[in-house]
Scaffold this motif. Structure first.
Motif, PDB file in Angstrom:
ATOM      1  N   ASP A 120      11.216   0.753 -14.066  1.00  0.00           N
ATOM      2  CA  ASP A 120      10.093   1.612 -14.247  1.00  0.00           C
ATOM      3  C   ASP A 120      10.585   3.190 -15.224  1.00  0.00           C
ATOM      4  O   ASP A 120       9.914   3.526 -16.177  1.00  0.00           O
ATOM      5  CB  ASP A 120       9.398   2.210 -13.239  1.00  0.00           C
ATOM      6  CG  ASP A 120       8.577   1.355 -12.628  1.00  0.00           C
ATOM      7  OD1 ASP A 120       8.072   0.251 -13.033  1.00  0.00           O
ATOM      8  OD2 ASP A 120       8.264   1.664 -11.580  1.00  0.00           O
ATOM      9  N   ARG A 155      10.506   2.544 -19.091  1.00  0.00           N
ATOM     10  CA  ARG A 155       9.306   2.355 -19.725  1.00  0.00           C
ATOM     11  C   ARG A 155       9.103   3.849 -20.318  1.00  0.00           C
ATOM     12  O   ARG A 155       8.993   5.003 -19.801  1.00  0.00           O
ATOM     13  CB  ARG A 155       8.062   2.024 -18.862  1.00  0.00           C
ATOM     14  CG  ARG A 155       8.060   0.708 -18.384  1.00  0.00           C
ATOM     15  CD  ARG A 155       6.743   0.278 -17.601  1.00  0.00           C
ATOM     16  NE  ARG A 155       6.996  -0.849 -17.094  1.00  0.00           N
ATOM     17  CZ  ARG A 155       6.718  -1.997 -18.064  1.00  0.00           C
ATOM     18  NH1 ARG A 155       6.194  -1.877 -19.237  1.00  0.00           N
ATOM     19  NH2 ARG A 155       6.896  -3.397 -17.713  1.00  0.00           N
ATOM     20  N   GLN A 174       4.793   3.197 -21.074  1.00  0.00           N
ATOM     21  CA  GLN A 174       4.203   3.674 -19.742  1.00  0.00           C
ATOM     22  C   GLN A 174       2.713   3.071 -19.681  1.00  0.00           C
ATOM     23  O   GLN A 174       1.958   3.155 -18.332  1.00  0.00           O
ATOM     24  CB  GLN A 174       4.428   5.299 -19.617  1.00  0.00           C
ATOM     25  CG  GLN A 174       5.855   5.637 -19.579  1.00  0.00           C
ATOM     26  CD  GLN A 174       5.935   7.070 -19.559  1.00  0.00           C
ATOM     27  OE1 GLN A 174       4.977   7.857 -20.054  1.00  0.00           O
ATOM     28  NE2 GLN A 174       7.007   7.645 -19.642  1.00  0.00           N
ATOM     29  N   ASN A 187       1.739  -0.031 -19.620  1.00  0.00           N
ATOM     30  CA  ASN A 187       2.253  -1.048 -18.928  1.00  0.00           C
ATOM     31  C   ASN A 187       1.025  -2.093 -18.861  1.00  0.00           C
ATOM     32  O   ASN A 187       0.563  -2.365 -17.594  1.00  0.00           O
ATOM     33  CB  ASN A 187       2.662  -0.668 -17.497  1.00  0.00           C
ATOM     34  CG  ASN A 187       3.115  -1.653 -16.706  1.00  0.00           C
ATOM     35  OD1 ASN A 187       3.729  -2.696 -17.070  1.00  0.00           O
ATOM     36  ND2 ASN A 187       3.088  -1.523 -15.313  1.00  0.00           N
ATOM     37  N   GLU A 227       4.307  -6.801 -16.284  1.00  0.00           N
ATOM     38  CA  GLU A 227       5.724  -7.152 -15.869  1.00  0.00           C
ATOM     39  C   GLU A 227       6.100  -8.402 -16.009  1.00  0.00           C
ATOM     40  O   GLU A 227       6.859  -8.766 -16.631  1.00  0.00           O
ATOM     41  CB  GLU A 227       5.956  -6.566 -14.817  1.00  0.00           C
ATOM     42  CG  GLU A 227       6.092  -4.952 -14.356  1.00  0.00           C
ATOM     43  CD  GLU A 227       4.600  -4.518 -13.731  1.00  0.00           C
ATOM     44  OE1 GLU A 227       4.259  -3.368 -13.604  1.00  0.00           O
ATOM     45  OE2 GLU A 227       3.702  -5.478 -13.712  1.00  0.00           O
TER      46      GLU A 227
END
Length: 233
Positions: free
Chosen positions: A32, A35, A148, A150, A194
């Motif tokens: 994370d 990102r 971010q 995602n 992911e």
């Protein structure tokens, strides 16, 4: 009346491909804290044509550190940006595209920010991004998936696209946009953003090590049983 032909067999091939590449290369999971902000991801993509990821990352970090903001980068003379992007593959082109892209974002949004895309669905956000200078499907997908944000968008660089073309999952002459449009509906619905990121990174690793542009090592390929090119040898 349309017949229900059931699930596309290519979805199962993609599942097997993912599992076999993990067995070959191990998990490739982006932490994370790796990102980055969507604007940083956009800049890294625009200046990264045919350059190694580490080089593009360093250039993006250095530009932000030296200028202090993307607005200041947009104001910088082309000559200054070109000088600071000498490690890029095409420094002058990277500088021109970056300046034009940043200036267009600022003209439309009043600042160098992609915050407004948070409220858009992924397809609409990518369509907006692709109106900007220097932004095509690979970069728009990268911004949505690896930043971010995602989001569920599959990044396809030239190597990964070569793999899926040789496997027969997309047409041999498909460009990145068509390959993306072909593959997205085939991806297992259960896969997360992911998972899509890992699938790309694994496909990229395969392209770099085994499924090379010239003289691919088909006998060593972990997905050879599902590959049309390998089966034809």
């Amino acid at each position: 009346m349309l017949l229900d032909l059931g699930p596309d067999h290519r979805t199962e091939i993609l599942r097997r491909m993912h599992s076999k590449l993990i067995a070959q290369f191990g998990r490739v999971i982006r932490p994370d804290d790796k990102r980055r902000d969507p604007m940083w991801t956009l800049v890294q993509g625009v200046i990264g044509a045919r350059a190694k990821t580490a080089v593009s990352n360093d250039n993006a970090d250095r530009l932000l550190a030296e200028y202090g903001s993307w607005e200041r980068v947009a104001e910088a003379p082309i000559e200054d940006l070109t000088a600071r992007l000498q490690t890029a593959t095409f420094p002058a082109m990277a500088a021109e595209r970056l300046k034009a892209c940043l200036q267009e974002i600022i003209a439309q949004r009043g600042k160098a920010s992609l915050d407004h895309l948070e409220s858009k669905d992924t397809a609409d956000a990518m369509a907006w991004l692709e109106t900007l200078p220097g932004i095509a499907r690979k970069i728009s997908a990268g911004i949505m998936n690896t930043s971010q944000f995602n989001r569920k968008a599959l990044v396809l660089d030239s190597g990964h696209r070569r793999v899926v073309q040789r496997m027969g999952l997309v047409p041999a002459k498909a460009d990145t946009t068509r390959a993306y449009d072909e593959l997205m509906p085939l991806l297992p619905a259960i896969w997360s953003a992911e998972d899509l990121d890992e699938h790309h990174l694994l496909g990229k690793r395969l392209a770099q090590t085994i499924c090379r542009p010239k003289r691919p090592d088909c006998p060593s390929c972990p997905v050879g049983a599902d590959c049309e090119t390998g089966a034809a040898l």
